[in-house]
Motif scaffolding. Structure first.
Motif, PDB file in Angstrom:
ATOM      1  N   ILE A   1     -17.424  58.138 -36.238  1.00 37.76           N
ATOM      2  CA  ILE A   1     -17.983  58.564 -34.951  1.00 37.76           C
ATOM      3  C   ILE A   1     -16.914  59.420 -34.280  1.00 37.76           C
ATOM      4  N   GLN A   2     -17.021  60.731 -34.450  1.00 37.57           N
ATOM      5  CA  GLN A   2     -15.951  61.641 -34.057  1.00 37.57           C
ATOM      6  C   GLN A   2     -15.714  61.632 -32.541  1.00 37.57           C
ATOM      7  N   ARG A   3     -14.471  61.845 -32.173  1.00 36.52           N
ATOM      8  CA  ARG A   3     -14.078  61.948 -30.772  1.00 36.52           C
ATOM      9  C   ARG A   3     -13.015  63.025 -30.633  1.00 36.52           C
ATOM     10  N   GLY A   4     -12.643  63.309 -29.400  1.00 35.10           N
ATOM     11  CA  GLY A   4     -11.641  64.336 -29.171  1.00 35.10           C
ATOM     12  C   GLY A   4     -10.280  63.933 -29.715  1.00 35.10           C
ATOM     13  N   GLY A   5      -9.611  64.831 -30.388  1.00 40.78           N
ATOM     14  CA  GLY A   5      -8.290  64.583 -30.944  1.00 40.78           C
ATOM     15  C   GLY A   5      -7.361  65.737 -30.594  1.00 40.78           C
ATOM     16  N   PRO A   6      -6.174  65.801 -31.245  1.00 44.16           N
ATOM     17  CA  PRO A   6      -5.690  64.916 -32.308  1.00 44.16           C
ATOM     18  C   PRO A   6      -5.109  63.619 -31.760  1.00 44.16           C
ATOM     19  N   SER A   7      -4.611  62.775 -32.669  1.00 38.49           N
ATOM     20  CA  SER A   7      -4.045  61.485 -32.315  1.00 38.49           C
ATOM     21  C   SER A   7      -5.044  60.708 -31.457  1.00 38.49           C
ATOM     22  N   THR A   8      -4.586  60.066 -30.408  1.00 37.56           N
ATOM     23  CA  THR A   8      -5.502  59.314 -29.547  1.00 37.56           C
ATOM     24  C   THR A   8      -6.429  60.253 -28.798  1.00 37.56           C
ATOM     25  N   GLY A   9      -5.934  61.430 -28.443  1.00 40.44           N
ATOM     26  CA  GLY A   9      -6.786  62.479 -27.897  1.00 40.44           C
ATOM     27  C   GLY A   9      -7.607  62.053 -26.702  1.00 40.44           C
ATOM     28  N   LEU A  10      -8.921  62.285 -26.792  1.00 35.80           N
ATOM     29  CA  LEU A  10      -9.879  61.939 -25.741  1.00 35.80           C
ATOM     30  C   LEU A  10     -10.822  60.877 -26.289  1.00 35.80           C
ATOM     31  N   PRO A  11     -10.473  59.602 -26.170  1.00 38.20           N
ATOM     32  CA  PRO A  11     -11.235  58.556 -26.857  1.00 38.20           C
ATOM     33  C   PRO A  11     -12.700  58.454 -26.449  1.00 38.20           C
ATOM     34  N   THR A  12     -13.026  58.786 -25.195  1.00 39.94           N
ATOM     35  CA  THR A  12     -14.406  58.631 -24.745  1.00 39.94           C
ATOM     36  C   THR A  12     -15.154  59.955 -24.655  1.00 39.94           C
ATOM     37  N   LYS A  13     -14.553  61.023 -25.139  1.00 37.49           N
ATOM     38  CA  LYS A  13     -15.209  62.335 -25.105  1.00 37.49           C
ATOM     39  C   LYS A  13     -15.613  62.732 -26.526  1.00 37.49           C
ATOM     40  N   THR A  14     -16.422  63.774 -26.616  1.00 37.73           N
ATOM     41  CA  THR A  14     -17.001  64.131 -27.910  1.00 37.73           C
ATOM     42  C   THR A  14     -16.352  65.369 -28.511  1.00 37.73           C
ATOM     43  N   GLU A  15     -16.409  65.438 -29.835  1.00 36.34           N
ATOM     44  CA  GLU A  15     -15.886  66.574 -30.579  1.00 36.34           C
ATOM     45  C   GLU A  15     -16.461  66.468 -31.993  1.00 36.34           C
ATOM     46  N   GLN A  16     -16.463  67.547 -32.741  1.00 32.64           N
ATOM     47  CA  GLN A  16     -16.868  67.476 -34.149  1.00 32.64           C
ATOM     48  C   GLN A  16     -15.810  68.183 -34.993  1.00 32.64           C
ATOM     49  N   ALA A  17     -14.575  67.687 -34.844  1.00 35.20           N
ATOM     50  CA  ALA A  17     -13.427  68.347 -35.460  1.00 35.20           C
ATOM     51  C   ALA A  17     -12.875  67.588 -36.660  1.00 35.20           C
ATOM     52  N   ASP A  18     -13.659  66.652 -37.217  1.00 37.77           N
ATOM     53  CA  ASP A  18     -13.199  65.890 -38.378  1.00 37.77           C
ATOM     54  C   ASP A  18     -13.823  66.385 -39.679  1.00 37.77           C
ATOM     55  N   LEU A  19     -14.507  67.525 -39.645  1.00 40.02           N
ATOM     56  CA  LEU A  19     -15.199  67.997 -40.847  1.00 40.02           C
ATOM     57  C   LEU A  19     -14.223  68.284 -41.983  1.00 40.02           C
ATOM     58  N   LEU A  20     -13.154  69.004 -41.698  1.00 36.59           N
ATOM     59  CA  LEU A  20     -12.204  69.317 -42.757  1.00 36.59           C
ATOM     60  C   LEU A  20     -11.462  68.069 -43.222  1.00 36.59           C
ATOM     61  N   GLN A  21     -11.234  67.121 -42.319  1.00 33.12           N
ATOM     62  CA  GLN A  21     -10.633  65.849 -42.728  1.00 33.12           C
ATOM     63  C   GLN A  21     -11.570  65.111 -43.675  1.00 33.12           C
ATOM     64  N   ALA A  22     -12.864  65.109 -43.368  1.00 30.55           N
ATOM     65  CA  ALA A  22     -13.838  64.455 -44.242  1.00 30.55           C
ATOM     66  C   ALA A  22     -13.895  65.140 -45.602  1.00 30.55           C
ATOM     67  N   MET A  23     -13.783  66.456 -45.608  1.00 33.65           N
ATOM     68  CA  MET A  23     -13.863  67.212 -46.853  1.00 33.65           C
ATOM     69  C   MET A  23     -12.598  67.066 -47.700  1.00 33.65           C
ATOM     70  N   TYR A  24     -11.427  67.142 -47.061  1.00 35.75           N
ATOM     71  CA  TYR A  24     -10.196  67.303 -47.822  1.00 35.75           C
ATOM     72  C   TYR A  24      -9.090  66.305 -47.468  1.00 35.75           C
ATOM     73  N   GLY A  25      -9.355  65.371 -46.579  1.00 42.06           N
ATOM     74  CA  GLY A  25      -8.272  64.529 -46.061  1.00 42.06           C
ATOM     75  C   GLY A  25      -7.844  63.405 -46.976  1.00 42.06           C
ATOM     76  N   ARG A  26      -7.597  63.727 -48.253  1.00 43.25           N
ATOM     77  CA  ARG A  26      -7.124  62.740 -49.217  1.00 43.25           C
ATOM     78  C   ARG A  26      -6.198  63.442 -50.208  1.00 43.25           C
ATOM     79  N   ASN A  27      -5.329  62.675 -50.844  1.00 37.66           N
ATOM     80  CA  ASN A  27      -4.472  63.287 -51.853  1.00 37.66           C
ATOM     81  C   ASN A  27      -5.252  63.510 -53.147  1.00 37.66           C
ATOM     82  N   GLY A  28      -4.864  64.537 -53.884  1.00 32.86           N
ATOM     83  CA  GLY A  28      -5.513  64.823 -55.153  1.00 32.86           C
ATOM     84  C   GLY A  28      -6.894  65.416 -54.944  1.00 32.86           C
ATOM     85  N   GLU A  29      -7.578  65.666 -56.054  1.00 32.05           N
ATOM     86  CA  GLU A  29      -8.960  66.140 -55.995  1.00 32.05           C
ATOM     87  C   GLU A  29      -9.864  64.927 -55.827  1.00 32.05           C
TER      88      GLU A  29
END
Length: 642
Positions: free
Chosen positions: A364-392
């Motif tokens: 459930i995405q929220r404003g970032g980075p880090s703690t950022g804006l915990p109660t506000k909205t954002e959709q900035a985790d797309l690249l993290q969802a796509m690539y935010g892991r080591n390796g392929e």
């Protein structure tokens, strides 16, 4: 029967207004086709509860609606300050609507901070109801008012209703054995009663809610009921409110069915329960509380009768570790979090990719980075969802578009995870999670069959004729490996994060095998069956606006505005972000311009440019709030004529 005088007009913004005036001093009733109301006050004034109750009654009346709760991150923000203001906006109508509205028609301001924080959003002519009891010199100075805005003429362009809400509430509750401070807590119910009278909202549901909520505290229950009724009666009798308003039910806006009001997080929780029942599997949630995802944990903990097991772990890593263990054990496994938690869960998501087990990771995405804006909205985790892991480590990514759509998105995420034996990232956000809208309750026959078979015996024959179980022998259509429940005789196999040999599942450091396994896992994700993207283009436009996730409502509202003004524009919206729909490249190639509005700095646009070599134009906003339809319409109009 008393005669009536009626008239109907249309305002500049298209709002239809009708008015009935009854002789004999009876107040006039004005008919509207829609209205936007914002309740605002301190975070301790009960604005979210007030808005929620007004929304529930509006839903039961049959209006279409959309809401936007907006509150501080602190549990109890500093009273009387601008950062401490909590608000709840509700847009309801007699027709199909898509957003909580750009600008409120009515503001209920419980103190000077609430007025100052929200006055800039109001159009001239809007109604303002203020609690005059709170406009003391000290309270006004705290937010920078040198003189009272109720008296200095700064509000002359608005329809101002000064109401001593606190005094009236205390007076209404004088028969109860309450201190003044205790009585003042019910002023939000007085305001709710007043607004319920103004807009002809039903009252039975709110009274039933108060009786249930405070059943063990009869004095508090009776006080809130009395304050609510006093607010209604004040509206009926005061001379300051000469007109009340009617917004007819949206009888033609919805397909036939049974509807209820639902928030995104509640819809998502129900979708997970439905998915587990349709799969015939117990549901296990391993989670650590984090705003704005915690409501899913709270809701699922109530449904043990449906085979749901919830585990509140000591941290994010333990939560997903327990969930992955449950997946290994044969459950429909889920972990819920927000952006910072996704970062902590990344290693275990990679392990799930290697193990090839079904796991739903709900962000459930929220404003970032880090703690950022915990109660506000954002959709900035797309690249993290796509690539935010080591390796392929590829994973499918899907995103709901509206609060009600979170139910269907949960079912779709479960379908992909179970069918293809893979972790799936589901990207909702704070706007969808806390917002609400009407939801048609589906029939059981409309739900997909999500049952998948477990491995029950050997699946491979060796050259010498021996029958064995190979944990990585794949389905030729889906490339999914068999799902073997631990403890099943004859199906013993190795698990762990070290690379496995194709077929046997033995540990392998062979370079060619690793290359093959990496490419096979990618091919499995690439081959997931997802529907083609649909394009809404009635006029043969040359400009396409492409969106994903919660931008659907503002984009669609903006597109409607442009088309009413004679501007041709096409619209398409992505649910599946990995893999993309197979026809997306062909669709993008049909248009001269592609505009992608996002609540980030252009993450989907970067993916589209890289994959399809399309010069997609970004339109971005990262202020913690959803797009406004008017703002988007202007930007899209410029793109059309650029």
């Amino acid at each position: 029967m008393t005669s009536q005088v009626s008239r109907t007009t249309e305002q500049a913004d298209g709002t239809v207004v009708g008015e009935q005036r009854r002789p004999g001093g009876v107040k006039a009733v004005r008919r509207l086709d829609r209205v936007i109301i914002r309740f605002a006050g301190d975070s301790g004034d009960g604005m979210q509860l007030t808005g929620d109750r007004f929304t529930s009654e509006t839903a039961s009346f049959g209006n279409d609606l959309s809401t936007l709760p907006n509150f501080p991150a602190e549990i109890r923000a500093p009273a009387g300050t601008l950062p401490g203001v909590s608000s709840f906006q509700l847009h309801f109508a007699d027709h199909d609507i898509l957003t909580p509205g750009d600008a409120p028609n009515v503001l209920v301001a419980m103190n000077p901070a609430a007025l100052k924080a929200n006055i800039g959003d109001l159009p001239r002519g809007a109604e303002i109801i203020v609690n005059t009891d709170e406009f003391t010199k000290r309270a006004m100075q705290k937010v920078g008012y040198d003189a009272s805005p109720l008296e200095d003429g700064s509000l002359d362009g608005y329809s101002l209703h000064p109401v001593p809400l606190t005094t009236l509430t205390v007076e209404a509750l004088k028969e109860f054995d309450l201190t003044r401070k205790e009585a003042e807590r019910s002023k939000n119910m007085f305001a709710l009663g007043l607004l319920s009278w103004m807009y002809h909202r039903p009252t039975e549901g709110t009274e039933r809610f108060l009786k249930q909520k405070f059943a063990r505290k009869p004095e508090v229950m009776n006080a809130n009921l009395a304050a609510f009724r006093a607010g209604w009666n004040f509206g009926e009798t005061t001379e300051d409110f000469a007109v009340s308003y009617e917004i007819a039910p949206a009888s033609t806006a919805f397909p036939v069915g049974t509807y209820r009001n639902i928030s995104g997080n509640l819809a998502l929780a129900y979708g997970l329960v439905a998915a587990s029942r349709q799969a015939g599997l117990p549901l296990f949630l391993g989670s650590y509380p984090i705003t704005p995802a915690s409501d899913i944990l709270h809701e699922l903990s109530k449904h043990k009768n449906f085979g749901v097991r919830t585990f509140q772990a000591e941290d994010e890593i333990a939560g997903i570790g327990a969930a992955l263990g449950a997946a290994f054990g044969g459950s429909l496994a889920v972990t819920t979090t927000s952006g910072p938690g996704v970062a902590l869960k990344a290693e275990t998501v990679g392990l799930a990719v290697s193990l090839e087990l079904p796991l739903l990771v709900v962000d459930i995405q929220r404003g970032g980075p880090s703690t950022g804006l915990p109660t506000k909205t954002e959709q900035a985790d797309l690249l993290q969802a796509m690539y935010g892991r080591n390796g392929e480590a590829p994973v499918p990514v899907i995103a709901p578009r509206t609060p009600a759509d979170c139910f269907d998105a949960a079912l779709e995420a479960a379908r992909i995870a179970l069918t293809y034996r893979t972790p799936v990232m589901l990207l909702s956000d704070g706007y969808l999670a806390n917002g609400s809208e009407p939801w048609r309750i589906p029939e059981l026959t409309e739900l997909p069959d999500l049952r998948v078979p477990f491995a029950t015996g050997p699946n491979h024959t060796l050259d010498d004729g021996t029958e064995v179980f190979w944990p990585y022998k794949r389905d030729p259509q889906t490339l999914a490996r068999p799902w073997a429940i631990p403890g099943t005789p004859g199906l013993e196999h190795r698990i762990g994060g070290i690379e496995k040999q194709d077929g046997t599942g033995n540990i392998s450091y062979d370079p060619a095998n690793h290359d093959f396994m990496v490419r096979t896992r990618q091919a499995k994700i690439d081959g997931i069956d997802v529907p083609d993207i649909e394009v809404d283009d009635p006029d043969g436009a040359r400009t396409l606006v492409l969106g994903w996730g919660s931008t659907y409502g503002p984009i669609t509202a903006a597109v409607r505005r442009l088309r009413r003004a004679g501007e041709p524009i096409a619209q398409a919206h992505l649910r599946h972000l990995n893999p993309f729909p197979r026809n997306l490249g062909a669709v993008l190639g049909q248009y001269d311009k592609v505009v992608i509005p996002e609540m980030n700095l252009g993450q989907l646009a970067a993916l589209v440019r890289a994959k399809y070599l399309v010069d997609a134009h970004s339109y971005n906003q990262v202020n913690g709030m959803p797009f406004k339809a008017e703002q988007l319409a202007e930007a899209l109009k410029e793109a059309i004529h650029d």
